[in-house]
Design a protein around this motif. Structure first.
Motif, mmCIF file in Angstrom:
data_model
loop_
_atom_site.group_PDB
_atom_site.id
_atom_site.type_symbol
_atom_site.label_atom_id
_atom_site.label_comp_id
_atom_site.label_asym_id
_atom_site.label_seq_id
_atom_site.Cartn_x
_atom_site.Cartn_y
_atom_site.Cartn_z
ATOM 1 N N VAL A 270 0.878 -1.167 0.000
ATOM 2 C CA VAL A 270 0.000 0.000 0.000
ATOM 3 C C VAL A 270 0.914 1.214 0.000
ATOM 4 C CG1 VAL A 270 -0.237 0.015 2.528
ATOM 5 C CG2 VAL A 270 -1.908 1.184 1.105
ATOM 6 N N ALA A 271 0.637 2.140 -0.933
ATOM 7 C CA ALA A 271 1.567 3.233 -1.172
ATOM 8 C C ALA A 271 0.993 4.617 -0.916
ATOM 9 C CB ALA A 271 2.071 3.167 -2.620
ATOM 10 N N ARG A 272 -0.337 4.726 -0.773
ATOM 11 C CA ARG A 272 -0.934 6.061 -0.625
ATOM 12 C C ARG A 272 -2.396 5.917 -0.240
ATOM 13 N NH1 ARG A 272 -0.572 4.412 -5.690
ATOM 14 N NH2 ARG A 272 1.593 5.070 -5.857
ATOM 15 N N GLN A 273 -2.979 7.001 0.253
ATOM 16 C CA GLN A 273 -4.407 7.075 0.587
ATOM 17 C C GLN A 273 -4.871 5.823 1.347
ATOM 18 O OE1 GLN A 273 -6.879 8.172 -2.743
ATOM 19 N NE2 GLN A 273 -6.116 10.263 -2.746
ATOM 20 N N ALA A 274 -4.275 5.619 2.517
ATOM 21 C CA ALA A 274 -4.590 4.419 3.294
ATOM 22 C C ALA A 274 -4.429 4.697 4.779
ATOM 23 C CB ALA A 274 -3.685 3.263 2.878
ATOM 24 N N VAL A 275 -5.030 3.818 5.575
ATOM 25 C CA VAL A 275 -4.855 3.824 7.026
ATOM 26 C C VAL A 275 -4.354 2.444 7.422
ATOM 27 C CG1 VAL A 275 -5.952 4.101 9.278
ATOM 28 C CG2 VAL A 275 -6.722 5.495 7.339
ATOM 29 N N VAL A 276 -3.252 2.394 8.169
ATOM 30 C CA VAL A 276 -2.699 1.130 8.636
ATOM 31 C C VAL A 276 -2.639 1.118 10.165
ATOM 32 C CG1 VAL A 276 -1.335 0.744 6.547
ATOM 33 C CG2 VAL A 276 -0.321 1.992 8.461
ATOM 34 N N VAL A 277 -2.582 -0.084 10.721
ATOM 35 C CA VAL A 277 -2.521 -0.246 12.179
ATOM 36 C C VAL A 277 -1.072 -0.123 12.633
ATOM 37 C CG1 VAL A 277 -2.983 -1.785 14.116
ATOM 38 C CG2 VAL A 277 -4.553 -1.722 12.163
ATOM 39 N N ARG A 278 -0.807 0.862 13.454
ATOM 40 C CA ARG A 278 0.572 1.158 13.847
ATOM 41 C C ARG A 278 1.229 -0.011 14.565
ATOM 42 N NH1 ARG A 278 1.844 6.776 16.807
ATOM 43 N NH2 ARG A 278 1.021 7.447 14.787
ATOM 44 N N GLU B 1 5.920 9.437 10.672
ATOM 45 C CA GLU B 1 5.760 10.758 10.061
ATOM 46 C C GLU B 1 6.019 10.696 8.553
ATOM 47 O OE1 GLU B 1 8.252 13.512 12.064
ATOM 48 O OE2 GLU B 1 7.147 13.434 13.956
ATOM 49 N N GLN B 2 7.008 9.921 8.156
ATOM 50 C CA GLN B 2 7.309 9.791 6.733
ATOM 51 C C GLN B 2 6.175 9.091 5.992
ATOM 52 O OE1 GLN B 2 11.069 7.782 7.072
ATOM 53 N NE2 GLN B 2 12.230 9.689 7.144
ATOM 54 N N LEU B 3 5.586 8.061 6.603
ATOM 55 C CA LEU B 3 4.452 7.388 5.983
ATOM 56 C C LEU B 3 3.278 8.351 5.815
ATOM 57 C CD1 LEU B 3 4.499 3.907 7.769
ATOM 58 C CD2 LEU B 3 5.021 4.362 5.367
ATOM 59 N N GLU B 4 3.038 9.153 6.844
ATOM 60 C CA GLU B 4 1.938 10.122 6.750
ATOM 61 C C GLU B 4 2.201 11.146 5.641
ATOM 62 O OE1 GLU B 4 0.656 11.712 10.444
ATOM 63 O OE2 GLU B 4 0.380 9.736 11.370
ATOM 64 N N ALA B 5 3.478 11.518 5.446
ATOM 65 C CA ALA B 5 3.813 12.423 4.355
ATOM 66 C C ALA B 5 3.528 11.791 2.996
ATOM 67 C CB ALA B 5 5.278 12.828 4.440
ATOM 68 N N ALA B 6 3.567 10.449 2.949
ATOM 69 C CA ALA B 6 3.266 9.720 1.710
ATOM 70 C C ALA B 6 1.771 9.424 1.577
ATOM 71 C CB ALA B 6 4.056 8.421 1.677
ATOM 72 N N GLY B 7 0.969 9.836 2.559
ATOM 73 C CA GLY B 7 -0.463 9.619 2.494
ATOM 74 C C GLY B 7 -0.936 8.352 3.168
ATOM 75 N N ILE B 8 -0.073 7.747 3.989
ATOM 76 C CA ILE B 8 -0.436 6.536 4.726
ATOM 77 C C ILE B 8 -0.523 6.897 6.206
ATOM 78 C CG2 ILE B 8 0.193 4.163 5.278
ATOM 79 C CD1 ILE B 8 1.866 4.153 2.698
ATOM 80 N N LEU B 9 -1.725 6.997 6.728
ATOM 81 C CA LEU B 9 -1.918 7.337 8.141
ATOM 82 C C LEU B 9 -1.748 6.093 8.988
ATOM 83 C CD1 LEU B 9 -5.039 9.663 7.879
ATOM 84 C CD2 LEU B 9 -2.614 10.289 7.786
#
Length: 214
Positions: A174-182, A201-209
């Motif tokens: 998954v590369a963007r516009q997604a939510v993952v379990v930390r 923080e880097q993942l969030e910058a890529a659109g992965i919350l």
């Protein structure tokens, strides 16, 4: 429960929300990268050419730039390094947005990686370098915060698994516009708590919350 929290076996253990038409990629994992688990945090290595030259008109300072690399986030086009003082500079992407600030003698690791070494004549404000990025293919590796090839920036999360110990293999990410379990994310050995926080923080910058809990 502990095993599934650290080594999730199903994509749904990691991926909670995504855009099925836009979020998913298939990446090649290069030989020698080892076993990639579901939930593995990955950096993207871009086979791009990044070529640096002194800005048009030349510089007052005679320092040099070296070890220029492009990360998985680098955009095609020309990045501008411009000095704001003798030892301080900003890095702007091809859109004109400042993405990093740095200092001579200290390696930059952002969209681009490089080190500027001061020369006998100091830089002045307005001096700088232009770095042309020509994109190529992409591979993915486990997030490695001390690397310099692009894998030092967390950019994607594996939602499949593969074994790239002795041969290149493909994995779905998954590369963007997604939510993952930390707490279901998997990191390579040796990644510290502070480095994990940086990766989120880097993942969030890529659109992965990243969200706590299942």
């Amino acid at each position: 429960m502990t095993l599934r929290a650290t080594e999730p076996k199903r994509p749904s253990d990691v991926l909670k929300r995504h855009d099925p038409d836009y979020s998913i990629e298939e990446r090649t994992i290069p030989s020698g990268a080892g076993v990639i688990a579901i939930g593995q945090v990955l950096g993207v290595v871009r086979a791009a050419t990044a070529t640096a030259a002194a800005k048009t008109g030349g510089n007052t300072g005679n320092g040099t730039i070296s070890a220029v690399t492009a990360s998985g986030r680098a955009k095609a086009g020309t990045y501008a390094v411009r000095f704001t003082a003798a030892t301080a500079f900003d890095l702007a992407n091809p859109d004109g947005d400042v993405v990093a600030s740095g200092a001579t003698g200290v390696a930059v690791a952002d969209d681009l990686g490089f080190t500027i070494t001061a020369g006998g004549t100091p830089f002045v404000a307005g001096d700088g370098f232009d770095i042309a990025v020509v994109p190529g293919g992409k591979t993915a590796k486990p997030f490695a915060p001390t690397a310099t090839d692009g894998s030092q920036i967390a950019a994607e999360v594996a939602i499949g698994s593969c074994d790239a110990t002795s041969a290149a293999a493909k994995v779905v990410t998954v590369a963007r516009q997604a939510v993952v379990v930390r707490n279901a994310l998997v990191f390579a050995g040796g990644v510290t708590a502070n480095q994990k926080a940086m990766a989120y923080e880097q993942l969030e910058a890529a659109g992965i919350l990243t969200a706590q809990g299942a």
